[in-house]
Design a protein around this motif. Sequence first.
Motif, short mmCIF file in Angstrom:
data_model
loop_
_atom_site.label_atom_id
_atom_site.label_comp_id
_atom_site.label_asym_id
_atom_site.label_seq_id
_atom_site.Cartn_x
_atom_site.Cartn_y
_atom_site.Cartn_z
N THR A 1 -5.52 -11.56 -1.27
CA THR A 1 -4.33 -10.92 -0.74
C THR A 1 -3.59 -11.90 0.14
O THR A 1 -4.19 -12.80 0.71
N SER A 2 -2.32 -11.76 0.25
CA SER A 2 -1.54 -12.65 1.10
C SER A 2 -1.54 -12.19 2.54
O SER A 2 -1.04 -12.87 3.41
N ASP A 3 -2.13 -11.04 2.81
CA ASP A 3 -2.15 -10.51 4.18
C ASP A 3 -3.58 -10.44 4.66
O ASP A 3 -4.37 -9.65 4.15
N ARG A 4 -3.91 -11.28 5.65
CA ARG A 4 -5.28 -11.35 6.14
C ARG A 4 -5.75 -10.00 6.70
O ARG A 4 -6.90 -9.66 6.64
N ALA A 5 -4.84 -9.23 7.26
CA ALA A 5 -5.21 -7.97 7.89
C ALA A 5 -4.99 -6.78 6.97
O ALA A 5 -4.90 -5.64 7.42
N ASP A 6 -4.90 -7.00 5.65
CA ASP A 6 -4.64 -5.92 4.70
C ASP A 6 -5.69 -4.83 4.83
O ASP A 6 -6.87 -5.08 4.67
N THR A 7 -5.22 -3.61 5.10
CA THR A 7 -6.16 -2.50 5.31
C THR A 7 -6.76 -2.02 4.00
O THR A 7 -7.64 -1.16 4.00
N GLY A 8 -6.30 -2.56 2.86
CA GLY A 8 -6.87 -2.17 1.58
C GLY A 8 -8.24 -2.74 1.35
O GLY A 8 -8.92 -2.37 0.38
N TYR A 9 -8.69 -3.63 2.20
CA TYR A 9 -10.00 -4.25 2.06
C TYR A 9 -10.90 -3.82 3.21
O TYR A 9 -10.48 -3.78 4.37
N SER A 10 -12.16 -3.56 2.87
CA SER A 10 -13.12 -3.18 3.89
C SER A 10 -13.62 -4.42 4.61
O SER A 10 -13.33 -5.55 4.20
N ILE A 11 -14.39 -4.19 5.68
CA ILE A 11 -14.97 -5.32 6.41
C ILE A 11 -15.86 -6.15 5.49
O ILE A 11 -15.84 -7.38 5.52
N THR A 12 -16.62 -5.46 4.63
CA THR A 12 -17.50 -6.16 3.69
C THR A 12 -16.70 -7.02 2.72
O THR A 12 -17.06 -8.16 2.44
N ASP A 13 -15.58 -6.47 2.22
CA ASP A 13 -14.73 -7.23 1.30
C ASP A 13 -14.16 -8.47 1.98
O ASP A 13 -14.13 -9.57 1.40
N ASN A 14 -13.69 -8.28 3.21
CA ASN A 14 -13.13 -9.41 3.95
C ASN A 14 -14.17 -10.48 4.22
O ASN A 14 -13.88 -11.68 4.17
N LEU A 15 -15.41 -10.04 4.51
CA LEU A 15 -16.50 -10.99 4.74
C LEU A 15 -16.80 -11.77 3.47
O LEU A 15 -17.01 -12.99 3.51
N ARG A 16 -16.81 -11.07 2.34
CA ARG A 16 -17.06 -11.74 1.06
C ARG A 16 -15.97 -12.75 0.76
O ARG A 16 -16.22 -13.84 0.25
N ARG A 17 -14.73 -12.39 1.05
CA ARG A 17 -13.63 -13.31 0.84
C ARG A 17 -13.76 -14.54 1.73
O ARG A 17 -13.50 -15.66 1.31
N LEU A 18 -14.17 -14.30 2.98
CA LEU A 18 -14.36 -15.43 3.90
C LEU A 18 -15.47 -16.35 3.41
O LEU A 18 -15.32 -17.58 3.38
N LEU A 19 -16.59 -15.76 3.00
CA LEU A 19 -17.73 -16.56 2.54
C LEU A 19 -17.41 -17.35 1.28
O LEU A 19 -18.03 -18.38 1.01
N SER A 20 -16.46 -16.85 0.49
CA SER A 20 -16.10 -17.57 -0.74
C SER A 20 -15.46 -18.92 -0.43
O SER A 20 -15.36 -19.79 -1.30
N HIS A 21 -15.02 -19.09 0.81
CA HIS A 21 -14.37 -20.36 1.21
C HIS A 21 -15.35 -21.33 1.87
O HIS A 21 -14.93 -22.41 2.30
N ILE A 22 -16.61 -20.95 1.99
CA ILE A 22 -17.60 -21.85 2.59
C ILE A 22 -17.80 -23.08 1.71
O ILE A 22 -18.02 -22.97 0.50
N GLN A 23 -17.70 -24.23 2.31
CA GLN A 23 -17.95 -25.49 1.62
C GLN A 23 -18.97 -26.29 2.43
O GLN A 23 -18.66 -26.78 3.52
N TYR A 24 -20.17 -26.42 1.89
CA TYR A 24 -21.25 -27.06 2.65
C TYR A 24 -21.03 -28.57 2.81
O TYR A 24 -21.68 -29.20 3.64
N GLU A 25 -20.12 -29.11 2.02
CA GLU A 25 -19.75 -30.52 2.22
C GLU A 25 -19.15 -30.72 3.61
O GLU A 25 -19.36 -31.77 4.24
N ASN A 26 -18.41 -29.71 4.12
CA ASN A 26 -17.85 -29.81 5.46
C ASN A 26 -18.96 -29.80 6.52
O ASN A 26 -18.86 -30.49 7.53
N LEU A 27 -20.01 -29.01 6.27
CA LEU A 27 -21.17 -28.99 7.17
C LEU A 27 -21.83 -30.37 7.22
O LEU A 27 -22.11 -30.90 8.30
N ALA A 28 -22.07 -30.95 6.04
CA ALA A 28 -22.72 -32.26 5.98
C ALA A 28 -21.87 -33.35 6.62
O ALA A 28 -22.38 -34.21 7.36
#
Length: 328
Positions: A18-45
């Motif tokens: 979604t183009s709106d980070r605060a879109d109420t159409g997504y639950s907290i779980t959905d937003n968490l899943r979306r956030l986790l999809s952007h995890i890149q462990y190369e940045n950690l290393a």
Amino acid sequence: MTSMSSQRQTVAATIPVTSDRADTGYSITDNLRRLLSHIQYENLAAGLCGGVISTMVLHPLDLVKIRFAVSDGVQIRPQYEGVVHCMRSIWQVEGLRGLYQGVTPNIWGAGASWGLYFLFYNAIKAYTQEGRQAELSAAEHLVSAAEAGVLTLCLTNPVWVTKTRLVLQYSTDPDRKQYKGMLDALVKIYQHEGLPGLYRGFLPGLVGTSHAALQFMTYEGLKRDYNKYKNMPSEALLTPWEYIAMAAISKFFAVATTYPYQVVRARLQDQHNTYNGLNDCICRTWSNEGAAGFYKGMVPNLVRVIPACCITFLVYENVSRLLLGQYK
């Protein structure tokens, strides 16, 4: 490397965008899943590499900075006339080992902090950017960096308490030293002070997230404006000296703005003194030393953190691009 990227793309494809980070159409779980999809462990290393290398090179200056920061003029402890005198005194009494006292938790702390910080920051930034063509604003960079800082602090505060305790052991007699090492310090602090002991200085640490937030906001702004000036993409690869200059400017701005919290945090974590909370520490420091008390150790801190920041960001930018396959 290719398989890791493919897996991320597959996971991201299953998550609604979604183009709106605060879109109420997504639950907290959905937003968490979306956030986790952007995890890149190369940045950690990459962040871990930068933090470890800069810490190994510049730890003695960090030790000096902490010893100056807790020097309140009341407690009986070694007195130093300046950075050079302090380092010479420690060298004469304890040798090279004395200058690297507390280096183990510092390496763990710096490596973990920078690694986690870059991991969280880039994930939050990408999550905020979802579905948008426009670049993030300075305020959005600031908020993303602050959120990453809070998450990182929650995970690493016990390590910083341990480091502070170890670098403030002044006696050269091993039998009189309170802690034998990082693990021993962690266990003893927990045994005698419980979980609150491991989270001493947490509140000023939260204030300190503004330091990194200001630094990252400035750094990202400098990169963006510089690339616009050169008519290059905002994420274009720069030269090492360009990264170093931008990291130095952003770090100096952040330190000059937020240094007093570091003094308060170090004093709250100091085993040689006892304060009845944050307000008591601030009031006593002001009463005994005035405004200058909140800037003790700033010179050795600047001498250390600016080169450390330059090394960390230079290593991070190059290692992350190498791991992510962004070199051309």
